[in-house]
Design an enzyme around this catalytic site. Structure first.
Site, PDB file in Angstrom:
ATOM      1  N   MET A  78       1.093  -1.253   0.174  1.00 21.55           N
ATOM      2  CA  MET A  78      -0.233   0.118  -0.146  1.00 21.55           C
ATOM      3  C   MET A  78       1.071   1.266  -0.089  1.00 21.55           C
ATOM      4  O   MET A  78       0.759   2.189   0.290  1.00 21.55           O
ATOM      5  CB  MET A  78      -1.485  -0.306   1.204  1.00 21.55           C
ATOM      6  CG  MET A  78      -1.957  -1.330   1.072  1.00 21.55           C
ATOM      7  SD  MET A  78      -3.619  -0.850   2.015  1.00 21.55           S
ATOM      8  CE  MET A  78      -2.731  -0.781   4.136  1.00 21.55           C
ATOM      9  N   LEU A 102       6.084   3.088   1.369  1.00 25.47           N
ATOM     10  CA  LEU A 102       7.655   1.720   1.366  1.00 25.47           C
ATOM     11  C   LEU A 102       8.410   2.359   2.404  1.00 25.47           C
ATOM     12  O   LEU A 102       8.975   3.470   2.764  1.00 25.47           O
ATOM     13  CB  LEU A 102       8.573   1.726  -0.125  1.00 25.47           C
ATOM     14  CG  LEU A 102       7.215   0.940  -0.531  1.00 25.47           C
ATOM     15  CD1 LEU A 102       7.774   1.477  -2.192  1.00 25.47           C
ATOM     16  CD2 LEU A 102       6.523   0.210  -0.803  1.00 25.47           C
ATOM     17  N   HIS A 141       9.262  -3.876   3.014  1.00 28.32           N
ATOM     18  CA  HIS A 141       8.337  -3.993   1.636  1.00 28.32           C
ATOM     19  C   HIS A 141      10.040  -3.906   0.620  1.00 28.32           C
ATOM     20  O   HIS A 141      10.042  -5.196   0.038  1.00 28.32           O
ATOM     21  CB  HIS A 141       8.085  -2.478   1.628  1.00 28.32           C
ATOM     22  CG  HIS A 141       7.209  -1.967   2.192  1.00 28.32           C
ATOM     23  ND1 HIS A 141       7.062  -0.873   2.608  1.00 28.32           N
ATOM     24  CD2 HIS A 141       5.737  -2.472   2.179  1.00 28.32           C
ATOM     25  CE1 HIS A 141       5.138  -1.034   3.174  1.00 28.32           C
ATOM     26  NE2 HIS A 141       4.895  -1.308   2.714  1.00 28.32           N
ATOM     27  N   GLN A 170     -10.464  -2.741   1.926  1.00 27.05           N
ATOM     28  CA  GLN A 170      -9.657  -3.625   2.678  1.00 27.05           C
ATOM     29  C   GLN A 170      -9.672  -2.315   4.558  1.00 27.05           C
ATOM     30  O   GLN A 170      -9.363  -2.382   5.781  1.00 27.05           O
ATOM     31  CB  GLN A 170      -8.671  -4.060   2.827  1.00 27.05           C
ATOM     32  CG  GLN A 170      -7.848  -2.970   2.661  1.00 27.05           C
ATOM     33  CD  GLN A 170      -6.176  -4.139   2.603  1.00 27.05           C
ATOM     34  OE1 GLN A 170      -5.750  -4.041   1.138  1.00 27.05           O
ATOM     35  NE2 GLN A 170      -5.919  -3.653   3.654  1.00 27.05           N
ATOM     36  N   GLY A 183       4.450 -10.706   4.161  1.00 26.75           N
ATOM     37  CA  GLY A 183       5.030 -10.417   4.947  1.00 26.75           C
ATOM     38  C   GLY A 183       4.375 -11.183   6.433  1.00 26.75           C
ATOM     39  O   GLY A 183       3.342 -11.087   6.344  1.00 26.75           O
ATOM     40  N   ARG A 201       2.618   2.159   9.181  1.00 26.62           N
ATOM     41  CA  ARG A 201       2.400   3.155  10.017  1.00 26.62           C
ATOM     42  C   ARG A 201       3.416   3.727  10.552  1.00 26.62           C
ATOM     43  O   ARG A 201       2.455   5.079  11.513  1.00 26.62           O
ATOM     44  CB  ARG A 201       1.070   2.898  10.933  1.00 26.62           C
ATOM     45  CG  ARG A 201      -0.165   2.170   9.781  1.00 26.62           C
ATOM     46  CD  ARG A 201      -1.057   0.794  10.576  1.00 26.62           C
ATOM     47  NE  ARG A 201      -2.356   0.597   9.752  1.00 26.62           N
ATOM     48  CZ  ARG A 201      -2.609   0.849   9.436  1.00 26.62           C
ATOM     49  NH1 ARG A 201      -3.460   2.093   9.989  1.00 26.62           N
ATOM     50  NH2 ARG A 201      -3.990   1.061   8.291  1.00 26.62           N
TER      51      ARG A 201
HETATM   52  P1  AMP Z   1       1.981  -2.985   3.701  1.00 24.73           P
HETATM   53  O1  AMP Z   1       1.833  -2.027   2.343  1.00 24.73           O
HETATM   54  O2  AMP Z   1       1.858  -2.202   5.214  1.00 24.73           O
HETATM   55  O3  AMP Z   1       0.139  -3.472   3.122  1.00 24.73           O
HETATM   56  O4  AMP Z   1       2.203  -4.173   3.567  1.00 24.73           O
HETATM   57  C1  AMP Z   1       3.204  -5.224   2.183  1.00 24.73           C
HETATM   58  C2  AMP Z   1       4.056  -6.006   2.142  1.00 24.73           C
HETATM   59  O5  AMP Z   1       4.854  -5.799   3.233  1.00 24.73           O
HETATM   60  C3  AMP Z   1       3.032  -7.283   3.061  1.00 24.73           C
HETATM   61  O6  AMP Z   1       2.966  -9.018   2.731  1.00 24.73           O
HETATM   62  C4  AMP Z   1       3.056  -7.075   4.829  1.00 24.73           C
HETATM   63  O7  AMP Z   1       3.065  -8.043   5.810  1.00 24.73           O
HETATM   64  C5  AMP Z   1       4.391  -6.581   4.442  1.00 24.73           C
HETATM   65  N1  AMP Z   1       5.296  -6.054   5.254  1.00 24.73           N
HETATM   66  C6  AMP Z   1       4.828  -4.472   5.902  1.00 24.73           C
HETATM   67  N2  AMP Z   1       5.716  -4.286   6.818  1.00 24.73           N
HETATM   68  C7  AMP Z   1       6.490  -5.514   7.564  1.00 24.73           C
HETATM   69  C8  AMP Z   1       7.423  -5.557   8.481  1.00 24.73           C
HETATM   70  N3  AMP Z   1       8.164  -5.001   8.364  1.00 24.73           N
HETATM   71  N4  AMP Z   1       7.939  -7.390   7.630  1.00 24.73           N
HETATM   72  C9  AMP Z   1       7.647  -7.774   6.763  1.00 24.73           C
HETATM   73  N5  AMP Z   1       7.037  -7.771   6.368  1.00 24.73           N
HETATM   74  C10 AMP Z   1       6.223  -6.043   6.249  1.00 24.73           C
END
Ligand code: AMP
Length: 282
Positions: free
Chosen positions: A30, A33, A37, A61, A149, A189
């Site tokens: 999302m 980054l 990511h 979502q 993740g 966040r």
């Molecule tokens: P998001 O942009 O938060 O939707 O995350 C995108 C992807 O990155 C998802 O698969 C998350 O689980 C993964 N992700 C986000 N933060 C982390 C982190 N600190 N460690 C590992 N994976 C992460």
């Protein structure tokens, strides 16, 4: 790096690329980054001929419109980071491309209760939205693999269940949690935390680590849950929502530890205005 915003164009490009058996990896994000990511992307780059990163703040979502509005957006900085790691393709579709009026929605899935506890209780409808967006991405991109993740463990399990139900050939790879030096799990966040809140937030990981040591010392799952909740409540900056000891296959609460069972402790905690999630395998 190629940038696509159109579904038809990226689909056409990838269809051509896949000829000769070349493999496409996919990392959904999302945006806003961070290194977490980028680690997922680099892992995909190592195992595929081409990796697509998507940046799409999926409205379906978010169960609260204010959360959607406040979600950090940093397009220019994101593009710089992606160029820095040699990302091949960035897909940044507008909502109208992902969900045009003609879009019929995903099929009905049965997640067998995986969608109910933890995030499911506190964010009603969240996982329907997650499944919808990942289903739509699979339809558009037809990736050979997707990296997700462990930070969002429940989300990973929902997507794994969805892929099994769809019977499509996609390898789903789970990437370990990437943390700040303090132990705080990296998250888009985190940018909304004050420096003081950010320092306090590192305490969440310490309590999860303590949970692991409590298990090693022979405490029962319910005692670990109580101790964890108490430790979180002691910090005046924290408002914990749950601290659950669950089986990683079913996400059902663990009543007593069994041999050969993988167990995770998962938590969601408000720190100031920000809701953070984290977990640990114990
Ligand atoms: P998001 O942009 O938060 O939707 O995350 C995108 C992807 O990155 C998802 O698969 C998350 O689980 C993964 N992700 C986000 N933060 C982390 C982190 N600190 N460690 C590992 N994976 C992460």
């Amino acid at each position: 790096m190629l940038l696509f915003k159109s579904v038809v164009e990226i689909n056409r490009f990838l269809s051509q690329f896949r000829q000769n058996g070349r493999r496409v990896g996919f990392v959904p994000t999302m945006g806003a980054l961070h290194k977490g990511h980028l680690d997922l992307l680099q892992s995909s780059q190592q195992n595929n001929d081409l990796t697509v990163c998507s940046i799409f703040v999926n409205p379906t979502q978010f169960n609260e419109s204010s959360d959607l509005e406040k979600y950090p957006r940093r397009e220019a900085a994101d593009i710089k980071l992606l160029l820095g790691i040699g990302c091949d393709v960035l897909f940044m579709p507008p909502v109208s491309e992902m969900y045009p009026e003609t879009y019929a929605g995903p099929p009905a899935f049965d997640f067998k209760g995986l969608e109910e506890p933890m995030e499911g209780t506190h964010r009603p409808g969240h996982f329907e939205g997650v499944a919808q967006v990942i289903h739509r991405f699979i339809e558009i991109l037809e990736p050979g693999s997707i990296v997700m993740g462990q930070k969002d463990l429940q989300q990973y399990l929902i997507v794994r269940s969805m892929i099994r139900q769809l019977d499509v050939e996609v390898d789903l790879i789970l990437h370990p949690i990437v943390r700040e030096e303090s132990g705080l799990a990296m998250s888009s966040r985190n940018r909304r935390l004050s420096p003081e809140e950010k320092a306090e937030a590192a305490g969440i990981h310490q309590i999860l680590q303590a949970a692991k040591s409590w298990k090693a010392s022979g405490f029962h799952p319910n005692e670990i849950q109580d101790r964890g909740m108490k430790a979180l409540l002691k910090n005046p900056h924290f408002k914990p929502e749950y601290f659950d000891v669950v089986d990683t296959e079913t996400l059902k609460p663990v009543e007593r530890f069994k041999k050969d069972q993988e167990v995770a402790v998962c938590t969601a905690v408000w720190v100031g205005p920000v809701r953070l999630i984290d977990n640990i395998l114990i």
